[in-house]
Design an enzyme around this catalytic site. Sequence first.
Site, PDB file in Angstrom:
ATOM      1  N   GLU A 104       0.931  -1.352  -0.055  1.00 43.16           N
ATOM      2  CA  GLU A 104       0.043  -0.024   0.083  1.00 43.16           C
ATOM      3  C   GLU A 104       0.783   1.083   0.061  1.00 43.16           C
ATOM      4  OE1 GLU A 104      -3.933  -0.037   2.165  1.00 43.16           O
ATOM      5  OE2 GLU A 104      -2.780  -1.348   3.544  1.00 43.16           O
ATOM      6  N   HIS A 162      -6.775 -11.182   5.274  1.00 45.57           N
ATOM      7  CA  HIS A 162      -6.782 -10.693   3.993  1.00 45.57           C
ATOM      8  C   HIS A 162      -5.669 -11.828   3.373  1.00 45.57           C
ATOM      9  CE1 HIS A 162      -9.396  -7.601   4.328  1.00 45.57           C
ATOM     10  NE2 HIS A 162      -8.326  -6.669   4.435  1.00 45.57           N
TER      11      HIS A 162
HETATM   12  N1  LIG Z   1     -10.728   1.540   6.079  1.00 47.06           N
HETATM   13  C1  LIG Z   1     -10.514   0.533   5.136  1.00 47.06           C
HETATM   14  O1  LIG Z   1      -9.960   0.871   4.003  1.00 47.06           O
HETATM   15  C2  LIG Z   1     -11.021  -0.578   5.725  1.00 47.06           C
HETATM   16  C3  LIG Z   1     -11.537  -0.715   6.935  1.00 47.06           C
HETATM   17  N2  LIG Z   1     -11.742  -2.048   7.388  1.00 47.06           N
HETATM   18  C4  LIG Z   1     -12.277  -2.183   8.740  1.00 47.06           C
HETATM   19  O2  LIG Z   1     -13.211  -1.483   9.163  1.00 47.06           O
HETATM   20  C5  LIG Z   1     -13.151  -1.016  10.481  1.00 47.06           C
HETATM   21  C6  LIG Z   1     -13.178   0.493  10.860  1.00 47.06           C
HETATM   22  O3  LIG Z   1     -12.247   0.996  10.002  1.00 47.06           O
HETATM   23  P1  LIG Z   1     -12.001   2.371   9.651  1.00 47.06           P
HETATM   24  O4  LIG Z   1     -13.313   3.058   9.178  1.00 47.06           O
HETATM   25  O5  LIG Z   1     -10.962   2.457   8.679  1.00 47.06           O
HETATM   26  O6  LIG Z   1     -11.696   3.032  11.020  1.00 47.06           O
HETATM   27  P2  LIG Z   1     -11.886   4.878  11.353  1.00 47.06           P
HETATM   28  O7  LIG Z   1     -11.084   5.030  12.409  1.00 47.06           O
HETATM   29  O8  LIG Z   1     -11.746   5.709  10.018  1.00 47.06           O
HETATM   30  O9  LIG Z   1     -13.336   4.865  11.758  1.00 47.06           O
HETATM   31  C7  LIG Z   1     -13.814   4.196  13.055  1.00 47.06           C
HETATM   32  C8  LIG Z   1     -15.226   4.707  13.014  1.00 47.06           C
HETATM   33  O10 LIG Z   1     -15.825   4.399  14.560  1.00 47.06           O
HETATM   34  C9  LIG Z   1     -16.514   5.541  15.077  1.00 47.06           C
HETATM   35  N3  LIG Z   1     -16.423   5.346  16.465  1.00 47.06           N
HETATM   36  C10 LIG Z   1     -14.981   4.999  17.161  1.00 47.06           C
HETATM   37  N4  LIG Z   1     -15.261   5.249  18.520  1.00 47.06           N
HETATM   38  C11 LIG Z   1     -16.615   5.079  18.570  1.00 47.06           C
HETATM   39  C12 LIG Z   1     -17.540   5.403  19.814  1.00 47.06           C
HETATM   40  N5  LIG Z   1     -16.859   5.310  21.105  1.00 47.06           N
HETATM   41  N6  LIG Z   1     -18.747   5.726  19.549  1.00 47.06           N
HETATM   42  C13 LIG Z   1     -19.182   6.002  18.281  1.00 47.06           C
HETATM   43  N7  LIG Z   1     -18.535   6.024  17.196  1.00 47.06           N
HETATM   44  C14 LIG Z   1     -17.239   5.531  17.209  1.00 47.06           C
HETATM   45  C15 LIG Z   1     -15.800   6.560  14.557  1.00 47.06           C
HETATM   46  O11 LIG Z   1     -16.600   7.723  14.634  1.00 47.06           O
HETATM   47  P3  LIG Z   1     -15.780   9.213  14.707  1.00 47.06           P
HETATM   48  O12 LIG Z   1     -15.982   9.696  13.450  1.00 47.06           O
HETATM   49  O13 LIG Z   1     -16.605   9.869  15.654  1.00 47.06           O
HETATM   50  O14 LIG Z   1     -14.386   9.092  15.142  1.00 47.06           O
HETATM   51  C16 LIG Z   1     -15.658   6.224  12.994  1.00 47.06           C
HETATM   52  O15 LIG Z   1     -16.958   6.084  12.346  1.00 47.06           O
HETATM   53  C17 LIG Z   1     -11.899  -1.946  11.091  1.00 47.06           C
HETATM   54  O16 LIG Z   1     -12.078  -3.064  11.774  1.00 47.06           O
HETATM   55  C18 LIG Z   1     -11.055  -2.066   9.897  1.00 47.06           C
HETATM   56  O17 LIG Z   1     -10.415  -3.328  10.047  1.00 47.06           O
HETATM   57  C19 LIG Z   1     -11.751  -3.195   6.589  1.00 47.06           C
HETATM   58  C20 LIG Z   1     -11.505  -3.053   5.160  1.00 47.06           C
HETATM   59  C21 LIG Z   1     -11.053  -1.839   4.576  1.00 47.06           C
HETATM   60  O1  LIG Z   2      -8.914  -4.065   5.201  1.00 47.90           O
HETATM   61  C1  LIG Z   2      -8.223  -3.159   5.017  1.00 47.90           C
HETATM   62  O2  LIG Z   2      -7.648  -3.019   3.671  1.00 47.90           O
HETATM   63  C2  LIG Z   2      -7.390  -1.810   3.057  1.00 47.90           C
HETATM   64  C3  LIG Z   2      -6.932  -2.310   1.790  1.00 47.90           C
HETATM   65  O3  LIG Z   2      -8.038  -2.602   0.868  1.00 47.90           O
HETATM   66  P1  LIG Z   2      -7.745  -2.492  -0.652  1.00 47.90           P
HETATM   67  O4  LIG Z   2      -9.067  -3.163  -1.189  1.00 47.90           O
HETATM   68  O5  LIG Z   2      -7.605  -1.107  -1.098  1.00 47.90           O
HETATM   69  O6  LIG Z   2      -6.490  -3.363  -1.039  1.00 47.90           O
HETATM   70  C4  LIG Z   2      -6.417  -1.129   4.213  1.00 47.90           C
HETATM   71  O7  LIG Z   2      -5.940   0.052   3.559  1.00 47.90           O
HETATM   72  C5  LIG Z   2      -6.719  -1.392   5.522  1.00 47.90           C
HETATM   73  O8  LIG Z   2      -5.717  -0.688   6.315  1.00 47.90           O
HETATM   74  C6  LIG Z   2      -7.317  -2.404   5.963  1.00 47.90           C
HETATM   75  O9  LIG Z   2      -7.878  -2.335   7.205  1.00 47.90           O
END
Ligand SMILES: NC(=O)C1=CN([C@@H]2O[C@H](COP(=O)(O)OP(=O)(O)OC[C@H]3O[C@@H](n4cnc5c(N)ncnc54)[C@H](OP(=O)(O)O)[C@@H]3O)[C@@H](O)[C@H]2O)C=CC1
Ligand SMILES: O=C1O[C@H](COP(=O)(O)O)[C@@H](O)[C@H](O)[C@H]1O
EC number: 1.1.1.49
Length: 481
Positions: A211, A235
């Site tokens: 990445e 993954h």
């Molecule tokens: N980002 C990606 O590309 C990918 C992520 N994932 C998975 O998705 C999950 C989330 O990742 P991601 O979106 O990147 O993480 P982020 O840190 O960007 O988002 C976390 C979210 O949770 C909310 N949150 C955290 N604490 C609380 C709380 N106490 N009460 C209410 N809301 C809360 C945040 O709200 P707030 O905005 O207020 O902080 C935000 O909406 C993980 O398990 C990750 O592995 C899987 C595949 C791809």
């Molecule tokens: O699950 C996750 O995947 C993304 C990468 O996904 P891709 O489809 O763009 O390859 C990664 O950035 C993230 O950290 C992880 O939570």
Amino acid sequence: MKNNALIIFGGTGDLAYRKLFPALYDLYIFDKLEKNFYIIGIGRRDYTNEDYRSIIKDWVKNFSRRAYDEEKFEKFCLSIFYYKLHFMELEEYKNLYNYFNEMNLSNNLIYYYAVSPEFFEHITDGLAKHSDILKESKIIVEKPFGKDLESAQRLNLIFKKYLDYKNIYYIDHYLGKEMLLNIMTIRFFNTMFNGVWNNEFIDNVQINVFESIGVETRGGYYDKSGAIADMLQNHIFQILSIVAMNEPDTFSSSDIKDAQIDIFKKLRKINSKDIDDYMVLGQYDGYTKEKNVNPNSKTETYVAMKIFIDNERWKDVPFYVRTGKKLHSREMSIIIQFKPTTHTSKMLAQNYGNGDLQQIAENNILEIKIQPEEGINLRFNIKKPGTSDDIDVANLNYCQSCDAQNSINSPWSYERLLEACMNSNRTLFSRWEQIELSWKYMNEVMDNYRKYSNKLYVYEQGSKGPAQAEKIIGKDGRKWI
Ligand SMILES: NC(=O)C1=CN([C@@H]2O[C@H](COP(=O)(O)OP(=O)(O)OC[C@H]3O[C@@H](n4cnc5c(N)ncnc54)[C@H](OP(=O)(O)O)[C@@H]3O)[C@@H](O)[C@H]2O)C=CC1
Ligand SMILES: O=C1O[C@H](COP(=O)(O)O)[C@@H](O)[C@H](O)[C@H]1O
């Protein structure tokens, strides 16, 4: 029966904005959402529906598969709502149900846990505390499921208590990627590959998931997770088990998963004293200055590993895997490197022949390109055209995604998986045993690492990761392709 609404916990997170809403917009454009389907994003920020919709608009513009259409987006976004809730406040879930009632949403819901695993238990408790409808609802739960074996098993017990297993969709979005789905076809429908898919012909397998982005806005989540829980345990292990599995009895989802699970059961334990030869962890320079990251953080943003599978097919064939953030490029590929022919080996041993013998020995490669380009490259030896007897390298490149029609026809992974869940199709979702076995293996590896190594190498942003990762493979007389 189709679902009436998708409730996204973590509705203001990177996943929701960058992947889920663009995928939902694409589904809307293809007319795959139910009429009057609601999408409710939950977060702890003070947004109005209008604020929320206008943030989502920019993400959809930049990240959806279909071209952005203002008029269509305006209609689509009427189905999007924002609800403020703090996950840890269990009493607040009562108001959430009142809100659902006001919206006439009483059944056929999908709850999406798009949050860090530390919240899975609270959200489930909160939802179960004030209503019985949870058992009839679908839950899509993001990876990583837990942060290690114990936490995953504990979560599994909680899920068992409140949810019906058939309604749990353990999502691993890599399982929805076009070329990952293609691996089985490439393997099992081509004698030229299927016939040589074993240790007699294959020298080593490499899985690269690079990445170029860093942790961006996700420091809070990522710092508690790291590359192992974020990418490797889920993954990369999915990819590895699909590449390595024996031919399933049938191509039913259940038989395919059984075949994958057999691989997880055969992962070879690593001797504690050898751990440095098997695993290298790194952290990109500047990571500890990222927002919401502990300034003294020892979280890994890079991991490289050597893995063996102790079964007949793969005896002594190393699988080298690596993944990391802030690397030189965004690229994911699987490299199958075949053994040199007997003739090439003889030439190498006796040092005769024209050209770079080592290179000739290595020029037997099948590369499955997962992203950004989707396709296959075959690298092999040919005679250099002309009057010399030199050997040259040839590349046969098939680029599937270069064909516009293929791109139009191929849904992106979240689009594919959300639609599958709405249709109650669990084929492309993980099974609990896969999660448990991969954690079991990684738990042991990590215990050894902490006890006998615990090294963390800093690497430059934009590089290929820590130089030490070269040693894992170099020690075996091989190199990363
Ligand atoms: N980002 C990606 O590309 C990918 C992520 N994932 C998975 O998705 C999950 C989330 O990742 P991601 O979106 O990147 O993480 P982020 O840190 O960007 O988002 C976390 C979210 O949770 C909310 N949150 C955290 N604490 C609380 C709380 N106490 N009460 C209410 N809301 C809360 C945040 O709200 P707030 O905005 O207020 O902080 C935000 O909406 C993980 O398990 C990750 O592995 C899987 C595949 C791809
Ligand atoms: O699950 C996750 O995947 C993304 C990468 O996904 P891709 O489809 O763009 O390859 C990664 O950035 C993230 O950290 C992880 O939570």
